[in-house]
Design a protein around this motif. Sequence first.
Motif, PDB file in Angstrom:
ATOM      1  N   ASP A  65     -21.311  56.742  55.428  1.00  0.00           N
ATOM      2  CA  ASP A  65     -22.401  56.100  56.163  1.00  0.00           C
ATOM      3  C   ASP A  65     -23.740  56.360  55.464  1.00  0.00           C
ATOM      4  OD1 ASP A  65     -23.719  54.639  58.086  1.00  0.00           O
ATOM      5  OD2 ASP A  65     -23.625  56.201  59.621  1.00  0.00           O
ATOM      6  N   ARG A  66     -23.864  55.865  54.250  1.00  0.00           N
ATOM      7  CA  ARG A  66     -25.059  56.119  53.433  1.00  0.00           C
ATOM      8  C   ARG A  66     -26.340  55.662  54.112  1.00  0.00           C
ATOM      9  NH1 ARG A  66     -24.065  53.842  47.489  1.00  0.00           N
ATOM     10  NH2 ARG A  66     -24.161  51.872  48.651  1.00  0.00           N
ATOM     11  N   ALA A  67     -26.255  54.622  54.957  1.00  0.00           N
ATOM     12  CA  ALA A  67     -27.450  54.091  55.614  1.00  0.00           C
ATOM     13  C   ALA A  67     -27.738  54.770  56.942  1.00  0.00           C
ATOM     14  CB  ALA A  67     -27.293  52.588  55.828  1.00  0.00           C
ATOM     15  N   GLY A  68     -26.884  55.703  57.367  1.00  0.00           N
ATOM     16  CA  GLY A  68     -27.072  56.346  58.661  1.00  0.00           C
ATOM     17  C   GLY A  68     -26.969  55.365  59.813  1.00  0.00           C
ATOM     18  N   SER A  69     -26.093  54.377  59.683  1.00  0.00           N
ATOM     19  CA  SER A  69     -26.009  53.292  60.666  1.00  0.00           C
ATOM     20  C   SER A  69     -25.259  53.677  61.931  1.00  0.00           C
ATOM     21  CB  SER A  69     -25.323  52.079  60.035  1.00  0.00           C
ATOM     22  OG  SER A  69     -23.965  52.371  59.742  1.00  0.00           O
ATOM     23  N   HIS A  70     -24.406  54.693  61.859  1.00  0.00           N
ATOM     24  CA  HIS A  70     -23.542  55.009  62.997  1.00  0.00           C
ATOM     25  C   HIS A  70     -23.288  56.518  63.064  1.00  0.00           C
ATOM     26  CE1 HIS A  70     -19.458  54.233  65.200  1.00  0.00           C
ATOM     27  NE2 HIS A  70     -20.422  54.547  66.046  1.00  0.00           N
ATOM     28  N   PRO A  71     -24.323  57.299  63.373  1.00  0.00           N
ATOM     29  CA  PRO A  71     -24.148  58.757  63.430  1.00  0.00           C
ATOM     30  C   PRO A  71     -23.102  59.195  64.445  1.00  0.00           C
ATOM     31  CG  PRO A  71     -26.474  58.173  63.419  1.00  0.00           C
ATOM     32  CD  PRO A  71     -25.723  56.899  63.595  1.00  0.00           C
ATOM     33  N   HIS A  76     -17.088  59.822  59.080  1.00  0.00           N
ATOM     34  CA  HIS A  76     -16.210  58.687  58.829  1.00  0.00           C
ATOM     35  C   HIS A  76     -15.149  59.024  57.791  1.00  0.00           C
ATOM     36  CE1 HIS A  76     -19.927  56.937  60.472  1.00  0.00           C
ATOM     37  NE2 HIS A  76     -19.161  55.970  60.921  1.00  0.00           N
ATOM     38  N   ILE A  77     -15.424  60.041  56.982  1.00  0.00           N
ATOM     39  CA  ILE A  77     -14.484  60.494  55.953  1.00  0.00           C
ATOM     40  C   ILE A  77     -14.221  61.979  56.187  1.00  0.00           C
ATOM     41  CG2 ILE A  77     -14.036  60.704  53.485  1.00  0.00           C
ATOM     42  CD1 ILE A  77     -16.259  58.605  53.038  1.00  0.00           C
ATOM     43  N   ARG A  78     -12.950  62.339  56.301  1.00  0.00           N
ATOM     44  CA  ARG A  78     -12.639  63.749  56.543  1.00  0.00           C
ATOM     45  C   ARG A  78     -11.201  64.044  56.113  1.00  0.00           C
ATOM     46  NH1 ARG A  78     -12.050  61.486  61.835  1.00  0.00           N
ATOM     47  NH2 ARG A  78     -10.043  61.980  62.808  1.00  0.00           N
ATOM     48  N   ALA A  79     -10.930  65.327  55.908  1.00  0.00           N
ATOM     49  CA  ALA A  79      -9.564  65.773  55.693  1.00  0.00           C
ATOM     50  C   ALA A  79      -8.900  65.926  57.054  1.00  0.00           C
ATOM     51  CB  ALA A  79      -9.549  67.098  54.943  1.00  0.00           C
ATOM     52  N   GLU A  80      -7.661  65.482  57.138  1.00  0.00           N
ATOM     53  CA  GLU A  80      -6.906  65.519  58.385  1.00  0.00           C
ATOM     54  C   GLU A  80      -5.485  65.956  58.043  1.00  0.00           C
ATOM     55  OE1 GLU A  80      -7.379  62.459  61.825  1.00  0.00           O
ATOM     56  OE2 GLU A  80      -5.639  61.792  60.650  1.00  0.00           O
ATOM     57  N   GLY A  81      -5.236  67.265  58.141  1.00  0.00           N
ATOM     58  CA  GLY A  81      -3.937  67.791  57.710  1.00  0.00           C
ATOM     59  C   GLY A  81      -3.771  67.606  56.219  1.00  0.00           C
ATOM     60  N   HIS A  89     -15.784  51.452  61.458  1.00  0.00           N
ATOM     61  CA  HIS A  89     -16.070  50.778  62.718  1.00  0.00           C
ATOM     62  C   HIS A  89     -16.785  49.461  62.423  1.00  0.00           C
ATOM     63  CE1 HIS A  89     -16.310  55.219  63.372  1.00  0.00           C
ATOM     64  NE2 HIS A  89     -15.459  54.928  64.345  1.00  0.00           N
ATOM     65  N   THR A  90     -16.644  48.517  63.303  1.00  0.00           N
ATOM     66  CA  THR A  90     -17.280  47.221  63.066  1.00  0.00           C
ATOM     67  C   THR A  90     -18.799  47.325  63.053  1.00  0.00           C
ATOM     68  OG1 THR A  90     -17.152  46.707  65.432  1.00  0.00           O
ATOM     69  CG2 THR A  90     -15.348  45.917  64.030  1.00  0.00           C
ATOM     70  N   VAL A  91     -19.357  48.384  63.632  1.00  0.00           N
ATOM     71  CA  VAL A  91     -20.819  48.536  63.667  1.00  0.00           C
ATOM     72  C   VAL A  91     -21.350  49.240  62.423  1.00  0.00           C
ATOM     73  CG1 VAL A  91     -20.901  48.544  66.177  1.00  0.00           C
ATOM     74  CG2 VAL A  91     -20.676  50.719  64.951  1.00  0.00           C
ATOM     75  N   ASP A  92     -20.477  49.792  61.585  1.00  0.00           N
ATOM     76  CA  ASP A  92     -20.927  50.513  60.392  1.00  0.00           C
ATOM     77  C   ASP A  92     -21.563  49.547  59.392  1.00  0.00           C
ATOM     78  OD1 ASP A  92     -19.723  52.661  61.617  1.00  0.00           O
ATOM     79  OD2 ASP A  92     -18.001  52.738  60.264  1.00  0.00           O
ATOM     80  N   ARG A  93     -22.642  50.011  58.752  1.00  0.00           N
ATOM     81  CA  ARG A  93     -23.320  49.217  57.734  1.00  0.00           C
ATOM     82  C   ARG A  93     -23.642  50.090  56.531  1.00  0.00           C
ATOM     83  NH1 ARG A  93     -21.596  46.194  60.758  1.00  0.00           N
ATOM     84  NH2 ARG A  93     -22.552  44.371  61.778  1.00  0.00           N
ATOM     85  N   ASP A  94     -23.558  49.481  55.349  1.00  0.00           N
ATOM     86  CA  ASP A  94     -23.962  50.173  54.129  1.00  0.00           C
ATOM     87  C   ASP A  94     -25.458  49.963  53.920  1.00  0.00           C
ATOM     88  OD1 ASP A  94     -23.530  51.708  51.829  1.00  0.00           O
ATOM     89  OD2 ASP A  94     -23.107  49.963  50.596  1.00  0.00           O
ATOM     90  N   ASP A  98     -25.021  43.575  54.487  1.00  0.00           N
ATOM     91  CA  ASP A  98     -23.992  42.541  54.569  1.00  0.00           C
ATOM     92  C   ASP A  98     -22.601  43.089  54.279  1.00  0.00           C
ATOM     93  OD1 ASP A  98     -24.391  43.069  51.873  1.00  0.00           O
ATOM     94  OD2 ASP A  98     -24.120  40.972  51.256  1.00  0.00           O
ATOM     95  N   ARG A  99     -22.493  44.420  54.183  1.00  0.00           N
ATOM     96  CA  ARG A  99     -21.218  45.039  53.828  1.00  0.00           C
ATOM     97  C   ARG A  99     -21.083  46.416  54.450  1.00  0.00           C
ATOM     98  NH1 ARG A  99     -22.051  44.445  47.635  1.00  0.00           N
ATOM     99  NH2 ARG A  99     -22.913  42.509  48.503  1.00  0.00           N
ATOM    100  N   GLN A 100     -19.864  46.960  54.334  1.00  0.00           N
ATOM    101  CA  GLN A 100     -19.555  48.283  54.869  1.00  0.00           C
ATOM    102  C   GLN A 100     -18.943  49.131  53.759  1.00  0.00           C
ATOM    103  OE1 GLN A 100     -16.857  46.622  57.953  1.00  0.00           O
ATOM    104  NE2 GLN A 100     -18.230  47.580  59.431  1.00  0.00           N
ATOM    105  N   ARG A 101     -19.210  50.432  53.797  1.00  0.00           N
ATOM    106  CA  ARG A 101     -18.670  51.307  52.751  1.00  0.00           C
ATOM    107  C   ARG A 101     -18.454  52.712  53.299  1.00  0.00           C
ATOM    108  NH1 ARG A 101     -19.585  51.110  47.118  1.00  0.00           N
ATOM    109  NH2 ARG A 101     -21.419  49.786  47.402  1.00  0.00           N
ATOM    110  N   GLN A 102     -17.215  53.187  53.183  1.00  0.00           N
ATOM    111  CA  GLN A 102     -16.891  54.601  53.392  1.00  0.00           C
ATOM    112  C   GLN A 102     -15.960  54.979  52.247  1.00  0.00           C
ATOM    113  OE1 GLN A 102     -18.684  55.729  55.689  1.00  0.00           O
ATOM    114  NE2 GLN A 102     -18.823  54.225  57.353  1.00  0.00           N
ATOM    115  N   GLU A 103     -16.502  55.613  51.194  1.00  0.00           N
ATOM    116  CA  GLU A 103     -15.730  55.869  49.980  1.00  0.00           C
ATOM    117  C   GLU A 103     -16.004  57.260  49.420  1.00  0.00           C
ATOM    118  OE1 GLU A 103     -15.052  51.955  47.367  1.00  0.00           O
ATOM    119  OE2 GLU A 103     -17.171  52.435  47.593  1.00  0.00           O
ATOM    120  N   VAL A 104     -15.042  57.759  48.650  1.00  0.00           N
ATOM    121  CA  VAL A 104     -15.231  58.955  47.835  1.00  0.00           C
ATOM    122  C   VAL A 104     -15.114  58.550  46.375  1.00  0.00           C
ATOM    123  CG1 VAL A 104     -14.377  60.536  49.596  1.00  0.00           C
ATOM    124  CG2 VAL A 104     -12.770  59.547  47.945  1.00  0.00           C
TER     125      VAL A 104
END
Length: 270
Positions: A65-71, A76-81, A89-94, A98-104
């Motif tokens: 969430d580089r833009a801080g759109s959905h605190p 949004h990115i985490r280790a899970e087991g 989420h549909t409300v997330d914004r980069d 006009d786009r969404q990004r959650q990446e490593v």
Amino acid sequence: MHPEPSSRPRRPHAASRRTVLGAALGAVAGVTASAQPAAAAGWQLRWSPSARTDGLRAFETVEDDRAGSHPAGSPHIRAEGDNWRFTMHTVDRDTSPDRQRQEVTGCRDGSSYLRRLPGETWRLRYSLYIPAALKATTFFTHIMQMKQPGTGTSPIVVQSLRRVNGAQTIELKLFGSDTLVGRTGLEPLHDRWIDVDFRIGIGNGSAGSVRWIVKSGGTTVVDGSRTGVDTFLADRVRPKWGIYRSLGDSSGSLQNCHLLLTGLRACQLV
């Protein structure tokens, strides 16, 4: 709700170890070390992180969430087991709305990271769990990229979920030339673990190559390759994983969704 995997995903086997005779043993056998035959080229394991023990420290950068759109949705990115989880989420914004990004990005090994340079050949293996809520779209939905580091640079290779004549597919393309490497139907791969084996020979102009293999339940569903292609822009090449998608989809496919990633391995041909 969509079913989650009921057991731990299979991890790709680590590269087998080789035993090399030393000079002393060679001398006992009556030959010198220099007389020993050169070792055959093979894949050398360079990176094999664990989500459980390394967490997000496995990567060079985390673009959550580089833009801080959905605190409220963080992280949004985490280790899970044993898996890394990317939630969209549909409300997330980069930063480009006009786009969404959650990446490593990248492959971190302690205080350093892997560098992929021209003339080298690399192999990335990993497993993906793509729920049915993460659908192919009419505009881009990338779940893996190979890029030059830095903002504003174009991808070199993209692995995407794309609508083709209305059908959901997963594909790999050379981005700059829009060259298709391979494509197969996505819907049979939803809600199950699939295994990806991606190989890249790094080179300018026509000096590069790529191969992309996808397996489901041990069965190969796509095995595509291209040679004589451009796989280098500048500086170095590094991978990205996650969900990066356009909001311009016209198929109604954008939903709250997630992606699971595990079993990451990076090998270099030596």
